[in-house]
Design an enzyme around this catalytic site. Structure first.
Site, PDB file in Angstrom:
ATOM      1  CG  ASP A 409      -1.969   1.255   1.502  1.00 22.97           C
ATOM      2  OD1 ASP A 409      -2.512   1.359   0.381  1.00 22.97           O
ATOM      3  OD2 ASP A 409      -1.567   1.838   2.306  1.00 22.97           O
ATOM      4  CD  GLU A 462      -2.417   2.494  -3.613  1.00 22.79           C
ATOM      5  OE1 GLU A 462      -3.307   3.137  -3.566  1.00 22.79           O
ATOM      6  OE2 GLU A 462      -1.725   2.325  -2.530  1.00 22.79           O
TER       7      GLU A 462
END
Length: 730
Positions: A409, A462
Site C-alpha cells: 500500500d 500501489e
C-alpha cells in the site's frame, strides 16, 4: 543484605535494567550461594531443589519492609535448579520455577543481526513464544526498547503487576528479555515501560501474534506452529511457475463486509472458507486479495491503520483460523494475496508510537515522521531495527500464513520526501533530490527477501507516479516488484466511460493511451475499493445512460479490463453492479441479483470472462512480452470502434478483441485478421445471457483474402452497441 544500597533501591523501585544480576541464584565471591526473589504480596518463600534432592533447601527472608527476599548458604558453592515455594499473604501457596534462574532465550548472533537490520526470522525471537526449558513450560518474552529505564511484562498471569516480572536488557542491543514459567498459550499480556523521563506506560507487543478484540488492546500468547498445513502441492506448483506468465484474475474483498452472518455480525475465518471457495470457483477468479488483515483497532480504517503487524485480526477468529482459511483456498486451487501496509502506522499511545518514550519506530524528524494526509506516523526506514521489523514482517506472512502475494500500500508516499508536502515542509536527500533513499533501499531489500526465499510469491506496488523501474529486478537497479498497479489505465478508462457516448469519439485516444506505456512496467489493471468510496459513486453509478445502457457500459468496462494486457483486480460488489458505494458496516447487496436480471447478467459476464481468460493462454501468457498485444485498429474514432489481438509469445494462440465504444451498432464492419480460418465468437457482451439485445455474428465469421488494417486477411463483423466481443481462430 549483601547488595549495595543503590542496587537495593533500583531493584525494589523498578528501575534496575538487569534484574537477573541480582535476582535468582548467584555464587558469592567468598564462597556459598545467595538466592533473591522480588515477590510483592508474599509472606514467605523457600528455594527447593528440583533435579538434585540432595541439594539444600534455602529459606529466604524479607529484606526490611521491602518486597525483596534473600537467602544465603555458605556451605553450597554450585548453582542448581530450584523451585520457589511461595506463601502469599492470604495463605495461598504456590510452587514455581524462578523466572530469574534461566539463561537468555535469544543468542548474541540473533541480536547482532537484528541490530544490523537483517535477522529475517526475528519474529521467532522477539515477542512472546511458548517453549519448554529444562522441563519447564513457559513463555519467553522479548521486546526492543533501547531507551527505557525498565521494562516488565505484565499480564493475567501476574495480576498485571510490573513488579513480578521485570526484564533484563541483553547487552547493548536494546532488547529486553525474560522467560516466565507457567505462562502459556492464551495468556494476556502487555509490556510495562518506564521511560527515560520517568513516565510509566503500557504497550502492546510490536511482535504480538494475537490480540484481544478491540477496544481491548492486550496481546495474547500464541503458537503459530500448531496448524497442520495440507497445501504442499499448491506451494510446489507456485514455486515452479513464473507468476507473470500465468493467469491472474483477482477478487479484492473486505473480510468483514462481503457477507454478514447476521446484522452487525461477520462470518469468522472458518465460516468464510467454504462460502468463499464456492463463490470464487463459480466466478472463476484465480486469486482473492484481502484488504489488510493485520490487527487494526479502528475498524473504519479498513485495516490501513495497523496496530498489530504480526497478527491477523482477531475480529474473525484466531491466527489458526486464518491459516485454515488460506489452506482451504489453496486446496481449492485459489491463491491468496493480502494488502500490506508498511508506509505508516497510527498514533495510538498503547501501540508503536513513542514506544519506549522516544521516537523509536517512527522517524524523529516531523518532516519525515508524520504523514500529512492521514495523521499517522511514518516509519524510520533507515534505522536497522525498524528496517528489520518491516522486512521480516513481509517474510512472516509468506512463512507463517503461506500467502501468495503482498499488495504493498501507498508506495508513492514512501518513495518521495515531498509526498503531500509543500515547499519548505521537506528537506532534500544527500544528493539534493526528493527521493527517500532509505525507503528505496527498504523496498528493494524486502522484495529481494520475499522473492529469493519464497519463489512464486508476488509483490504488487500501489504506486501512482512515473518512478522508473518499479518492476525491474533489483540487480538491474529496479525496486524489484512483480507487478505495479496501473492507476493511469484505471483513471483514463473510468473517465472515458463516464462520458456520454456522443462525446466519446473525441476522447478515444485517452481510452487507448495505456497501450503507449504498458511495456514500461509489468502492470496490473485495478478497479479497487478506492474507486467506490468517498462519494466517487459505485462503478455502475458512474455509467451514463438509462435502463440497459449502464449495464452495457459495465460489461464493456470489464471486457476491456480482462482482455487488455496485464493482470486484473476487481473489488467485491462490482461484479454484480452494486449501485451503492461500499460501506464497511454493511455487506454486498446480494438481493439485487433476484430483483433485477441485469445484475445477474453482469455477474454471469464476469464469470464467463474469467473462464475464457483462464482457458485461453493468448490472454495471459504474453502479457509482458513485446508481441503479446497489438492494435489491429484504434484510429476509427468516428465509429468509436477499437480492435486488438492478444497472442502467446510463439503466436500459436491468438484472440481478436472488438470494442464498440458507442451506442450505435455497426453491421458489416470490416476488420483485419492475422490468419485465415473460422473465427469463433467466444464471447459477446450483448448476448441475452448477460442482459443484452442478442446482436452478434451467429457463432463466428470466415476470413476473406482481403487485406485490411495491415493484416493479410479480414472479415465483416456485426458490432452491437456498447459491446465487447472475443473471437478465437479455429
Amino acid at each position: 543484605m549483601i547488595i549495595s544500597e543503590a542496587e537495593f533501591e533500583a531493584i525494589t523501585h523498578g528501575r534496575h535494567a538487569a534484574p537477573h544480576e541480582l535476582l535468582g541464584m548467584h555464587q558469592l565471591e567468598g564462597g556459598g550461594v545467595v538466592v533473591r526473589a522480588l515477590l510483592p504480596l508474599a509472606k514467605g518463600v523457600v528455594a527447593v531443589p528440583v533435579h538434585e534432592p540432595s541439594k539444600p533447601v534455602i529459606a529466604l527472608r524479607r529484606v526490611g519492609e521491602s518486597d525483596l527476599f534473600e537467602g544465603m548458604l555458605e556451605e553450597e558453592n554450585e548453582i542448581y535448579a530450584y523451585d520457589l515455594a511461595i506463601t502469599w499473604g492470604d495463605g495461598e501457596q504456590w510452587r514455581t520455577r524462578d523466572a530469574f534462574s534461566f539463561l537468555p532465550t535469544i543468542s548474541n548472533d540473533d541480536l547482532y543481526l537484528f541490530n544490523q537490520g537483517d535477522e529475517r526470522r526475528i519474529y521467532e525471537k522477539l515477542g512472546a513464544h511458548p517453549r519448554c526449558i529444562d522441563g519447564v513450560d513457559g513463555t519467553s518474552f522479548a521486546v526492543w526498547a533501547p531507551n527505557a529505564q525498565r521494562v516488565s511484562v505484565v499480564g493475567d498471569f501476574n495480576g498485571w503487576d510490573g513488579r513480578h516480572h521485570p526484564m533484563r536488557m541483553l547487552g547493548q542491543s536494546g532488547v529486553w528479555e525474560l522467560f516466565a514459567p507457567g505462562c502459556g498459550v492464551g495468556s494476556h499480556y502487555k509490556f510495562q515501560i518506564l521511560t527515560g523521563d520517568g513516565d510509566l506506560q503500557e504497550k502492546t507487543d510490536p511482535f504480538g501474534l494475537f490480540f484481544e478484540i478491540a477496544p481491548k488492546t492486550a496481546s495474547i500468547v500464541w503458537d503459530n506452529s500448531r496448524f497442520a498445513w495440507t497445501d504442499a502441492d499448491w506451494i510446489r506448483r507456485r514455486e515452479e511457475a513464473e507468476p507473470r506468465s500465468q493467469p491472474m484474475s483477482i477478487y479484492e474483498m473486505h473480510l468483514g463486509s462481503w457477507r454478514k452472518k447476521a446484522e452487525g455480525e461477520s462470518f469468522s475465518y472458518r465460516e468464510l472458507a467454504p462460502r468463499l471457495v464456492d463463490y470464487l470457483r463459480k466466478m472463476g477468479f484465480t486469486h482473492v486479495e484481502f484488504l489488510p488483515v493485520a490487527e487494526h483497532a479502528y475498524y473504519p480504517s479498513w485495516g490501513y491503520q495497523v496496530t498489530g503487524f504480526y497478527a491477523p485480526s482477531s475480529r474473525y477468529g484466531t491466527p489458526e483460523d486464518f491459516q485454515f482459511l488460506i489452506n482451504t483456498l489453496h486446496e481449492a486451487g485459489i491463491g491468496v494475496f493480502i494488502d500490506w501496509v508498511p508506509a505508516h502506522f497510527p498514533k495510538d499511545d498503547w501501540a508503536l508510537t513513542r514506544f519506549d518514550g522516544t521516537p523509536l519506530f517512527e522517524h524523529p524528524d516531523p518532516e519525515r515522521g508524520e504523514h500529512p494526509d492521514w495523521g499517522t506516523a511514518v516509519f524510520n526506514y533507515g534505522r536497522p531495527e525498524v528496517k528489520n521489523f518491516i522486512a521480516a514482517n513481509a517474510r512472516f506472512w509468506c512463512d507463517v500464513f503461506h500467502v501468495d502475494g503482498l499488495r504493498v500500500d501507498a508506495v508513492a508516499s514512501m518513495l518521495y520526501l515531498d509526498y503531500s508536502r509543500k515547499k519548505g515542509e521537506w528537506t532534500p536527500n544527500i544528493h539534493g533530490g526528493n527521493q527517500n533513499l532509505e525507503a528505496v533501499e527498504l523496498l528493494r531489500h524486502t522484495n529481494h527477501v520475499v522473492h529469493s526465499e519464497f519463489p512464486g510469491v508476488v509483490t504488487m506496488a500501489e504506486e501512482s507516479t512515473a518512478w522508473p523501474g518499479v518492476t525491474r529486478d533489483t540487480n538491474a537497479g529496479g525496486l524489484g516488484f512483480t507487478l505495479k498497479w496501473d492507476m493511469g489505465w484505471m483513471h483514463d478508462t473510468l473517465k472515458f466511460l463516464q462520458k456520454k457516448t456522443a462525446r466519446r469519439p473525441a476522447q478515444q485516444g485517452k481510452f487507448t493511451f495505456a497501450s503507449q506505456y504498458h511495456h514500461q512496467e509489468k502492470y496490473l489493471l485495478p478497479l479497487s475499493h478506492d474507486e467506490v468510496v468517498h462519494e466517487k459513486r459505485s462503478l455502475i453509478g458512474r455509467m451514463p445512460g438509462t435502463d440497459a445502457e449502464p449495464f452495457a457500459n459495465m460489461r464493456l468496462l470489464f471486457g476491456y479490463q480482462w482482455l487488455f494486457p496485464g493482470k486484473q483486480l476487481l473489488f467485491m460488489g462490482g461484479e454484480i453492479g452494486q449501485r451503492t458505494e461500499w460501506n464497511e458496516d454493511g455487506e454486498v447487496p446480494w438481493e439485487i441479483l433476484e430483483e433485477n436480471a441485469a445484475h445477474a447478467g453482469l455477474q454471469q459476464w464476469v464469470a464467463d470472462l474469467n473462464h475464457l481468460y483462464r482457458d485461453e493462454p493468448a490472454l495471459w501468457e504474453g502479457d509482458y512480452s513485446e508481441g503479446g498485444f497489438y492494435w489491429v485498429d484504434n484510429a476509427d474514432h468516428a465509429a468509436n470502434v477499437a480492435s486488438f489481438v492478444r497472442q502467446t509469445p510463439d503466436c500459436s494462440r491468438q484472440a481478436l478483441v472488438l470494442l464498440n465504444l458507442g451506442n450505435a451498432s455497426h453491421a458489416g464492419y470490416r476488420i483485419g485478421l492475422p490468419r485465415a480460418g473460422w473465427w469463433r465468437e467466444a464471447l459477446n457482451s450483448d448476448s441475452e445471457h448477460y442482459g443484452g439485445a442478442n446482436l452478434g455474428n451467429h457463432g463466428g465469421v470466415h476470413s476473406e483474402e482481403t487485406p485490411w488494417h495491415s493484416q493479410p486477411w479480414s472479415a465483416e463483423f456485426n458490432l452491437p452497441p456498447l459491446s465487447c466481443s472475443v473471437f478465437l481462430c479455429e
